[in-house]
Design an enzyme around this catalytic site. Structure first.
Site, PDB file in Angstrom:
ATOM      1  CB  CYS A   1     -68.477   0.883   2.548  1.00 15.51           C
ATOM      2  SG  CYS A   1     -69.890   2.960   2.924  1.00 15.51           S
TER       3      CYS A   1
ATOM      4  CB  CYS B   1     -68.841   1.572   6.416  1.00 14.40           C
ATOM      5  SG  CYS B   1     -71.037   2.165   5.866  1.00 14.40           S
TER       6      CYS B   1
END
Length: 175
Positions: A134, A137
């Protein structure tokens, strides 16, 4: 002993992982991190791999460095990042930006008091986010870590631990 057991289980083709595995789990091999931070990252990443033998070994390894509350903090980081990484990777990758404007409506209350200090929790979070791929993130946790004063070398060390442990889990997949 847990590290040696894993090293012995690795197949011949994973010789580099055997060498890397011993190194990245030490302060000398993970510059910028403390033993506690190394252990929390290792536990979080091992849990995210779902490789039982690696999880057991990292739990044993971490016993010398983490309290029960800190160990639970590593579990919390894995649990929350597993959810957030899916959701935020979707909002980042989907062509329709409408999703980024909608509230996530995901409970993350444990992040307020996860049982680990903020920097260690963020290190575990960035490591799991790297494993789960991700980018949104990873970027967010990297910024948080820099704001907390964690060096680039420390952040790199956490991600190196993630990379090596994930590779070890792949090499152990049939064990």
């Amino acid at each position: 002993m847990a590290i040696e057991t894993i090293k012995e289980m690795l197949p011949a083709y994973a010789k580099d992982m055997r060498l890397n595995f011993s190194t990245v789990l030490t302060e000398a091999g993970a510059p910028g991190l403390t033993d506690k931070q190394i252990a929390a990252v290792a536990v979080s990443v091992a849990l995210s791999t779902k490789c039982k033998v690696l999880i057991d070994a990292m739990e044993k390894f971490a016993q010398d460095f983490l309290t029960e509350e800190e160990y639970q903090g590593a579990q919390i980081a894995t649990s929350i990042m597993s959810m957030n990484n899916i959701y935020y990777r979707f909002t980042h990758l989907v062509s329709n930006d409408e999703y980024t404007k909608l509230p996530a409506r995901l409970r993350m209350n444990q992040m307020a008091n996860p049982g680990l200090d903020k920097a260690t929790f963020e290190l575990a979070s960035i490591a799991v986010s790297a494993v789960n791929g991700c980018g949104m993130c990873v970027d967010s946790h990297e910024k948080n870590l820099r704001d907390l004063g964690v060096s680039s070398q420390g952040i790199q060390s956490a991600v190196r631990i993630a990379a090596v442990l994930f590779s070890v889990s792949v090499s152990l997949a049939n064990k």
